[in-house]
Design a protein around this motif. Structure first.
Motif, PDB file in Angstrom:
ATOM      1  N   ALA A  12       3.541  -3.309   4.268  1.00  0.00           N
ATOM      2  CA  ALA A  12       3.501  -2.045   3.538  1.00  0.00           C
ATOM      3  C   ALA A  12       4.389  -0.997   4.197  1.00  0.00           C
ATOM      4  O   ALA A  12       4.509  -0.944   5.429  1.00  0.00           O
ATOM      5  N   LYS A  13       5.003  -0.151   3.366  1.00  0.00           N
ATOM      6  CA  LYS A  13       5.709   1.008   3.890  1.00  0.00           C
ATOM      7  C   LYS A  13       4.692   1.943   4.529  1.00  0.00           C
ATOM      8  O   LYS A  13       3.530   1.985   4.113  1.00  0.00           O
ATOM      9  N   LYS A  14       5.128   2.701   5.498  1.00  0.00           N
ATOM     10  CA  LYS A  14       4.248   3.680   6.142  1.00  0.00           C
ATOM     11  C   LYS A  14       3.710   4.627   5.073  1.00  0.00           C
ATOM     12  O   LYS A  14       4.462   5.144   4.257  1.00  0.00           O
ATOM     13  N   GLY A  15       2.399   4.791   5.049  1.00  0.00           N
ATOM     14  CA  GLY A  15       1.763   5.662   4.078  1.00  0.00           C
ATOM     15  C   GLY A  15       1.396   4.972   2.771  1.00  0.00           C
ATOM     16  O   GLY A  15       0.738   5.569   1.919  1.00  0.00           O
ATOM     17  N   LYS A  16       1.800   3.706   2.592  1.00  0.00           N
ATOM     18  CA  LYS A  16       1.523   2.975   1.346  1.00  0.00           C
ATOM     19  C   LYS A  16       0.481   1.865   1.538  1.00  0.00           C
ATOM     20  O   LYS A  16       0.227   1.087   0.620  1.00  0.00           O
ATOM     21  N   GLU A  17      -0.143   1.818   2.701  1.00  0.00           N
ATOM     22  CA  GLU A  17      -1.082   0.748   3.014  1.00  0.00           C
ATOM     23  C   GLU A  17      -2.245   0.682   2.013  1.00  0.00           C
ATOM     24  O   GLU A  17      -2.602  -0.403   1.538  1.00  0.00           O
ATOM     25  N   THR A  18      -2.816   1.814   1.686  1.00  0.00           N
ATOM     26  CA  THR A  18      -3.943   1.837   0.751  1.00  0.00           C
ATOM     27  C   THR A  18      -3.514   1.377  -0.633  1.00  0.00           C
ATOM     28  O   THR A  18      -4.247   0.655  -1.317  1.00  0.00           O
ATOM     29  N   GLU A  19      -2.308   1.761  -1.047  1.00  0.00           N
ATOM     30  CA  GLU A  19      -1.811   1.339  -2.360  1.00  0.00           C
ATOM     31  C   GLU A  19      -1.595  -0.173  -2.414  1.00  0.00           C
ATOM     32  O   GLU A  19      -1.902  -0.815  -3.430  1.00  0.00           O
ATOM     33  N   VAL A  20      -1.084  -0.750  -1.333  1.00  0.00           N
ATOM     34  CA  VAL A  20      -0.895  -2.199  -1.289  1.00  0.00           C
ATOM     35  C   VAL A  20      -2.255  -2.893  -1.346  1.00  0.00           C
ATOM     36  O   VAL A  20      -2.454  -3.847  -2.100  1.00  0.00           O
ATOM     37  N   GLU A  21      -3.210  -2.388  -0.581  1.00  0.00           N
ATOM     38  CA  GLU A  21      -4.551  -2.969  -0.584  1.00  0.00           C
ATOM     39  C   GLU A  21      -5.168  -2.899  -1.983  1.00  0.00           C
ATOM     40  O   GLU A  21      -5.736  -3.882  -2.474  1.00  0.00           O
ATOM     41  N   ASN A  22      -5.050  -1.769  -2.631  1.00  0.00           N
ATOM     42  CA  ASN A  22      -5.600  -1.619  -3.988  1.00  0.00           C
ATOM     43  C   ASN A  22      -4.889  -2.527  -4.990  1.00  0.00           C
ATOM     44  O   ASN A  22      -5.524  -3.089  -5.891  1.00  0.00           O
TER      45      ASN A  22
END
Length: 104
Positions: A12-22
């Motif tokens: 994941a890009k920095k700051g996009k971890e939650t979006e990847v998980e979702n």
């Protein structure tokens, strides 16, 4: 035995971890409609590294998944969510423990 699989690694890009998980959590409802995807696992390997491991009865099933809706959605969002292109490996399962099918 199901012996063909895919192993996909996503950073994941920095700051996009939650979006990847979702995104991965939402992928389950899509692959449930893929009869040739025998098993599908979304994985969190570290705070920013994710993975997918899925199994198929044959090469046709694996190819159907690779051209299916989850793959299309992932590639459409990859540039926004991922630090690098997904790392995808076609692998063989050498041994597995699977539950026995329920007999009705």
């Amino acid at each position: 035995m199901t012996n063909l699989a895919l192993l996909v690694r996503l950073e994941a890009k920095k700051g996009k971890e939650t979006e990847v998980e979702n995104f991965l959590r939402g992928g389950l409802s899509i692959v449930e409609n893929e009869p040739a995807t025998i098993s599908w696992y979304a994985l969190k390997l570290s705070p920013s590294t994710f993975g997918i491991f899925d199994t198929f009865p044959d090469e046709d099933g694996r190819q159907a998944h690779l051209t299916g809706e989850v793959a299309k959605a992932l590639m459409a969002k990859a540039a926004d969510l991922l630090a690098e292109p997904p790392s995808m490996e076609k692998v063989e399962v050498l041994a597995a423990k699977m539950p026995e099918p329920a007999v009705h």
